[in-house]
Design a protein around this motif. Structure first.
Motif, PDB file in Angstrom:
ATOM      1  N   ASN A 127       0.849  -1.170   0.000  1.00 31.63           N
ATOM      2  CA  ASN A 127       0.000   0.000   0.000  1.00 31.63           C
ATOM      3  C   ASN A 127       0.896   1.235   0.000  1.00 31.63           C
ATOM      4  N   ARG A 128       0.310   2.400  -0.013  1.00 36.69           N
ATOM      5  CA  ARG A 128       1.069   3.640  -0.129  1.00 36.69           C
ATOM      6  C   ARG A 128       2.033   3.833   1.041  1.00 36.69           C
ATOM      7  N   LYS A 129       1.574   3.538   2.238  1.00 35.48           N
ATOM      8  CA  LYS A 129       2.411   3.723   3.420  1.00 35.48           C
ATOM      9  C   LYS A 129       3.598   2.760   3.410  1.00 35.48           C
TER      10      LYS A 129
ATOM     11  N   PHE B 251       6.109   3.895   0.827  1.00 35.38           N
ATOM     12  CA  PHE B 251       6.834   5.058   1.335  1.00 35.38           C
ATOM     13  C   PHE B 251       7.902   4.636   2.334  1.00 35.38           C
ATOM     14  N   MET B 252       7.544   3.761   3.273  1.00 31.05           N
ATOM     15  CA  MET B 252       8.501   3.311   4.275  1.00 31.05           C
ATOM     16  C   MET B 252       9.658   2.544   3.621  1.00 31.05           C
ATOM     17  N   ARG B 253       9.343   1.712   2.614  1.00 31.51           N
ATOM     18  CA  ARG B 253      10.387   0.961   1.921  1.00 31.51           C
ATOM     19  C   ARG B 253      11.336   1.902   1.194  1.00 31.51           C
ATOM     20  N   ILE B 254      10.788   2.890   0.491  1.00 32.56           N
ATOM     21  CA  ILE B 254      11.628   3.835  -0.245  1.00 32.56           C
ATOM     22  C   ILE B 254      12.481   4.653   0.710  1.00 32.56           C
ATOM     23  N   MET B 255      11.887   5.097   1.823  1.00 36.97           N
ATOM     24  CA  MET B 255      12.650   5.882   2.792  1.00 36.97           C
ATOM     25  C   MET B 255      13.781   5.047   3.395  1.00 36.97           C
ATOM     26  N   GLU B 256      13.522   3.783   3.656  1.00 38.65           N
ATOM     27  CA  GLU B 256      14.551   2.904   4.201  1.00 38.65           C
ATOM     28  C   GLU B 256      15.667   2.694   3.188  1.00 38.65           C
ATOM     29  N   GLU B 257      15.296   2.526   1.910  1.00 36.13           N
ATOM     30  CA  GLU B 257      16.317   2.366   0.872  1.00 36.13           C
ATOM     31  C   GLU B 257      17.176   3.613   0.743  1.00 36.13           C
ATOM     32  N   LEU B 258      16.536   4.771   0.768  1.00 34.38           N
ATOM     33  CA  LEU B 258      17.299   6.027   0.692  1.00 34.38           C
ATOM     34  C   LEU B 258      18.218   6.182   1.885  1.00 34.38           C
ATOM     35  N   TYR B 259      17.740   5.789   3.053  1.00 31.34           N
ATOM     36  CA  TYR B 259      18.562   5.872   4.253  1.00 31.34           C
ATOM     37  C   TYR B 259      19.771   4.954   4.133  1.00 31.34           C
TER      38      TYR B 259
END
Length: 163
Positions: free
Chosen positions: A144-146, A149-157
């Motif tokens: 889902n969207r959340k 978002f959490m996966r992308i933020m973790e990858e960027l981190y």
């Protein structure tokens, strides 16, 4: 009055007889302590539309929802967060290794066109290898969207840590 003088002639600022009159004049002139406190409060007024919640009227009215210091001081929460983070890192590393291995096999297959023994591969064996490579990749549920978002933020981190 301690000096037995009128308000204009009295030089004692703490004169009990003239204190009430001086306070009223200070309030009317905007010099009284109450006026200064009110001016400071008015300066904290929030303009409409700055925050989504219209209930905020003045700066400093918000609350602290959670504190990172409190979160990290609780060993149970801290250990759980670290464990989940490490698990996510490991699963991403594994998925990356599987993808690299599949890419290497695809390159070998397209470059040689043979099965390793010098014999040409038929289309069925190529399809079977691709299916076996797909089974090695981790299967993700539809996000889902959340979650995305959490996966992308973790990858960027993780990328920022690697740099």
């Amino acid at each position: 009055c301690t000096q037995k003088a009128c308000i204009k002639c009295c030089t004692d600022k703490n004169c009990e007889g003239h204190r009430d009159v001086r306070e009223k004049e200070d309030i009317l002139n905007g010099q009284h302590i109450i006026n200064k406190i009110a001016d400071a409060k008015r300066a904290l007024k929030i303009q409409p539309g700055v925050f989504r919640d219209p209930a905020f009227q003045y700066l400093g009215e918000s609350i602290l929802i959670w504190s990172l210091r409190d979160y990290m001081s609780n060993s149970k929460w801290r250990d759980d967060a670290i464990r989940k983070s490490l698990r996510n890192i490991e699963s991403r590393k594994q998925a990356l290794m599987v993808e690299k291995e599949a890419e290497r096999r695809r390159r070998e297959k397209t470059n040689s066109g043979t099965d390793g023994n010098g014999d040409n591969k038929d289309d069925d064996s190529v399809q079977e290898e691709e299916d076996s490579n797909k089974s090695l990749l981790p299967k993700h549920k539809k996000e889902n969207r959340k979650q995305r978002f959490m996966r992308i933020m973790e990858e960027l981190y993780e990328r920022s840590k690697a740099d």
